[in-house]
Scaffold this active site. Structure first.
Site, PDB file in Angstrom:
ATOM      1  N   ASP A  40     -11.624   2.851   3.888  1.00 25.35           N
ATOM      2  CA  ASP A  40     -11.982   1.323   3.710  1.00 25.35           C
ATOM      3  C   ASP A  40     -13.589   1.238   3.638  1.00 25.35           C
ATOM      4  O   ASP A  40     -14.214   0.109   3.256  1.00 25.35           O
ATOM      5  CB  ASP A  40     -11.615   0.684   5.117  1.00 25.35           C
ATOM      6  CG  ASP A  40     -10.423   0.044   5.215  1.00 25.35           C
ATOM      7  OD1 ASP A  40     -10.360  -0.727   3.990  1.00 25.35           O
ATOM      8  OD2 ASP A  40      -9.793  -0.269   6.042  1.00 25.35           O
ATOM      9  N   LYS A  84       0.779  -1.238  -0.145  1.00 30.60           N
ATOM     10  CA  LYS A  84      -0.038  -0.083  -0.102  1.00 30.60           C
ATOM     11  C   LYS A  84       0.759   1.287   0.069  1.00 30.60           C
ATOM     12  O   LYS A  84       0.636   2.235  -0.856  1.00 30.60           O
ATOM     13  CB  LYS A  84      -0.872  -0.061   1.255  1.00 30.60           C
ATOM     14  CG  LYS A  84      -2.108  -0.939   1.054  1.00 30.60           C
ATOM     15  CD  LYS A  84      -2.775  -0.944   2.470  1.00 30.60           C
ATOM     16  CE  LYS A  84      -3.959  -2.314   2.365  1.00 30.60           C
ATOM     17  NZ  LYS A  84      -4.180  -2.640   3.534  1.00 30.60           N
ATOM     18  N   GLN A  98      -5.353  -1.315   9.473  1.00 29.60           N
ATOM     19  CA  GLN A  98      -5.261  -2.948   9.067  1.00 29.60           C
ATOM     20  C   GLN A  98      -5.887  -3.814   9.991  1.00 29.60           C
ATOM     21  O   GLN A  98      -5.422  -3.807  11.085  1.00 29.60           O
ATOM     22  CB  GLN A  98      -3.698  -3.103   8.860  1.00 29.60           C
ATOM     23  CG  GLN A  98      -3.471  -4.407   8.061  1.00 29.60           C
ATOM     24  CD  GLN A  98      -3.830  -4.331   6.627  1.00 29.60           C
ATOM     25  OE1 GLN A  98      -3.837  -3.397   5.917  1.00 29.60           O
ATOM     26  NE2 GLN A  98      -4.089  -5.743   6.329  1.00 29.60           N
TER      27      GLN A  98
HETATM   28  N1  GUN Z   1      -6.670  -6.647   6.006  1.00 31.44           N
HETATM   29  C1  GUN Z   1      -7.027  -7.383   4.896  1.00 31.44           C
HETATM   30  N2  GUN Z   1      -7.858  -6.776   3.801  1.00 31.44           N
HETATM   31  C2  GUN Z   1      -8.013  -5.414   4.639  1.00 31.44           C
HETATM   32  C3  GUN Z   1      -8.675  -4.262   3.922  1.00 31.44           C
HETATM   33  O1  GUN Z   1      -9.003  -4.038   2.784  1.00 31.44           O
HETATM   34  N3  GUN Z   1      -8.699  -3.213   5.008  1.00 31.44           N
HETATM   35  C4  GUN Z   1      -8.178  -3.301   6.165  1.00 31.44           C
HETATM   36  N4  GUN Z   1      -8.309  -2.381   6.910  1.00 31.44           N
HETATM   37  N5  GUN Z   1      -8.004  -4.303   6.548  1.00 31.44           N
HETATM   38  C5  GUN Z   1      -7.493  -5.425   5.887  1.00 31.44           C
END
Ligand code: GUN
Length: 300
Positions: A121, A54, A98
């Site tokens: 998100d 990311k 996350q």
């Molecule tokens: N953990 C795995 N995929 C995601 C996601 O798309 N967003 C977040 N915040 N955590 C994750």
């Protein structure tokens, strides 16, 4: 018939290009640099890989990347205080915490603390409610990516029978809302659904998001259907050598591709779209925060 492959890797590269153009225009015309803050608690290896990717792609798109790595013993109150600080930081337009979080932290409390306008998100209940009532929301990245691929491949989705297999808050439910928003007739199927095979066979659009390797065989697919496979499952691959593994989706690709009209592969299908849509959401959040027009083609 062999299905057309929907190339998520190439599509995600196009989305990232569009985002980078939008970011460059914001900088040039308004002196604004969109910023994304990612918070990682603990040292889960898969999460570390996601967060690294990311950060890298955020910088490649021309945005500012803020990474906060906290020990897995971090008290909930400290995490909430960090979220508050990011909520108030004008350089931060998107906040992602996350998941999963350590057991001693209440996930829903943390998600509820994020400013909904910065919730890239789309997990905050306000955004869930806005999406559910057909209003402008921040939309979860994976279903947004699926919607973009479906629109790109099919054009209008209006009137199509869509079946979403899986009812998670992150994929299944928002996916169903997005398809409804595009005037599909939507069924959400799950582990208690009776005669799942028959339900799937009615789908012009079949979205599989259950997390069970290869559970949907080709004879559950309607001839000509568009199949979106959200699953990313690791299974043993003795053919590659002892102890080796490979990634497969929730759909049995080899049999489904003989029946479907189009299908996303795993890997290289939905997966790459998730981070691309996170970047798109960050750009969207930045435009909204500054009262500017939203980027075209990057929102629901
Ligand atoms: N953990 C795995 N995929 C995601 C996601 O798309 N967003 C977040 N915040 N955590 C994750």
């Amino acid at each position: 018939m062999t299905a057309t492959l929907i190339d998520g890797k190439a599509f995600a590269a196009r989305v990232r290009d569009e985002v980078a153009k939008g970011v460059a225009a914001l900088k040039r015309d308004h002196g604004i640099t969109p910023g994304l803050a990612v918070v990682l608690v603990g040292e889960d290896p898969a999460s570390q890989v996601y967060v690294r990717n990311k950060g890298k792609q955020t910088i490649e798109a021309g945005m500012a990347s803020f990474e906060h790595k906290l020990a897995d013993t971090t008290p909930e109150a400290d995490l909430l205080a960090l979220v508050e600080k990011l909520n108030g930081d004008p350089a931060v337009h998107g906040i992602l915490v996350q998941l999963p979080l350590p057991d001693h932290v209440d996930e829903s409390k943390v998600l509820a603390a994020i400013d909904p306008a910065k919730d890239v998100d789309g997990f905050h209940v306000l955004n869930v409610g806005l999406l559910g009532t057909g209003q402008k929301a921040m939309v979860p990245c994976t279903p947004l990516g699926c919607l973009m691929m479906l629109r790109d491949h099919l054009g209008s989705l209006s009137g199509k029978n869509a079946v979403v297999v899986g009812r998670s808050n992150i994929v299944g439910k928002p996916m169903a809302q997005l398809l409804l928003g595009d005037s599909c007739t939507v069924t959400i199927a799950h582990s208690r659904t009776q005669d799942l095979a028959e339900v799937c066979r009615r789908a012009d659009i079949l979205v599989a998001a259950v997390g069970r390797p290869q559970m949907i065989p080709g004879d559950w697919v309607k001839p000509g259907a568009t199949v979106i496979d959200v699953g990313i499952n690791r299974i043993p691959a003795p053919e590659k050598g002892e102890g080796k593994t490979r990634l497969v989706g929730d759909v049995d690709f080899d049999s489904a591709r003989e029946v479907a009209g189009a299908i996303t592969p795993v890997p290289g299908g939905v997966g790459p779209m998730t981070i691309a849509c996170l970047l798109a959401n960050t750009l969207t959040a930045c435009c909204r925060a500054n009262g500017l027009a939203e980027p075209e083609g990057l929102t629901a």
